[in-house]
Design a protein around this motif. Structure first.
Motif: not given
Length: 388
Positions: A62-82
């Motif tokens: 699988e592949f997840l992406s985050f936009s240039k203006g988004e913090s990487m740690w927030r994208a990781i945190h959101s993924a972990l909440k699943t």
């Protein structure tokens, strides 16, 4: 043997290109066969799409992406909440820090592979450098295991992050490796194909020594010192009729300005041939008389391993990381950032090549640098931490 129920691993990576891309391709596919599936998380863009195509034969990836203006740690945190992930394996210090922040409360087992060393040219940018490092150290020391890809890389990072020594993280060096079987098969298939080689395509006589430069043109790779060395060789009478350099056009930064800098030196332009980048380096590498690597620093470069596995002689600088790979091999190591010493080494090779020594070392290189060794060690860590 695969585990009874596959585990899913989140892999944060800031830039899935170059050595990091090769590392993941070489190591993760054997680990997947051991019962782990991967979800890569990276910035949206061409680099991620190119990397995605490498995994077309792995439908569970699988592949997840985050936009240039988004913090990487927030994208990781959101993924972990699943609650889908049993393990995190970050690629690089930046991704490791971001993942450690995003994982601060989830406390999922976390591995961090370090793919670079810290030198003044690539140190933490901007103001408050000391504070940024201490913040990174505070979070990353809570990782389960930090994996430097060489002993040079380990010592370098511990000098900047001394609190890692006190834990709770463990430090475990796992050196890079290469797909020995794939390299040899690709080389042999090319030789049996009857396809014309690079000499025939470019009209280069057999007595001319072919040197290869297959790194990117970023300053770290030292291409400007190689150009100065070529100018010196031409001045000494070792010009295009004795030595030619085959360089793959960098698909990313510094490409145009590098090609222009060569064109501005007529004596060098006659010695350098730019070719398009190739996905499979073995056919091109195996046609070289010599690989030249004038790097300023490395962590644990794969390119010289590939050359030695194929029996190709290497002239590489004594830079951190590169020196560890070239130690106790037939390779020659002139001082880094020293164009005259590099010219001396190439000139000596032209007159007295160490081709036979490189060929004799080929079998040992195939054992020493086989990626199976690294993949087995990583699989052991996955089985330990991914099953908690």
């Amino acid at each position: 043997m695969p585990t009874s129920s596959p585990k899913r691993v989140l892999v944060p990576v800031s830039n899935p290109l170059g050595g990091i891309r090769t590392y993941m391709l070489y190591n993760f596919k054997p680990i997947e066969r051991a019962g782990f599936h991967f979800t890569f998380l990276a910035p949206a863009g061409n680099a991620l799409e190119t990397f995605r195509s490498d995994w077309s034969d792995c439908p569970e990836t699988e592949f997840l992406s985050f936009s240039k203006g988004e913090s990487m740690w927030r994208a990781i945190h959101s993924a972990l909440k699943t609650n889908r992930f049993q393990l995190i394996h970050s690629q690089g210090l930046r991704a490791g820090t971001e993942a450690a922040i995003g994982n601060y409360f989830a406390k999922i087992p976390h591995l961090i592979t370090l793919h670079d060393v810290i030198v003044p040219q690539n140190d933490v940018p901007g103001k408050l450098k000391w504070l940024k490092k201490r913040i990174s150290e505070f979070f990353t020391k809570r990782a389960s295991v930090i994996i430097p890809v060489s002993h040079d890389c380990s010592e370098n990072h511990l000098s900047h992050f001394p609190r890692w020594k006190k834990g709770p993280c463990r430090i475990e060096v796992i050196s890079n490796g290469v797909n020995v079987k794939g390299l040899l098969e690709s080389r042999d298939n090319f030789r049996q194909s009857g396809v014309s080689g690079i000499r025939q395509e470019l009209g280069i006589n057999d007595h001319v020594v072919l040197g290869g430069f297959f790194g990117r043109f970023m300053p770290q790779k030292g291409f400007k010192y190689l150009l100065e060395a070529l100018s010196e060789l031409a001045r000494r009478g070792c010009g295009h009729d004795r030595f030619r350099l085959i360089a793959t056009k960098d698909a990313h930064g510094f490409r145009d300005e590098t090609i222009q800098s060569v064109a501005e030196r007529p004596e060098v332009a006659r010695m350098v041939h730019f070719v398009e980048p190739v996905a499979d380096i073995a056919p091109l590498m195996s046609q070289m008389n010599l690989l030249v690597m004038p790097s300023l620093w490395e962590a644990c470069p794969i390119l010289p391993m590939e050359a030695m596995v194929l029996g190709v002689p290497v002239i590489g600088s004594d830079a951190i990381g590169l020196r560890e790979v070239l130690h106790d091999t037939p390779s020659v190591m002139p001082p880094k950032e020293n164009s005259l010493a590099l010219a001396d080494a190439i000139e000596k090779f032209i007159s007295h090549p160490f081709t036979e020594q490189a060929k004799a070392f080929e079998a040992e290189a195939q054992q020493r640098f086989d990626v199976k060794l690294a993949a087995e060690k990583l699989t052991h860590l996955y089985n330990k931490w991914g099953n908690l």
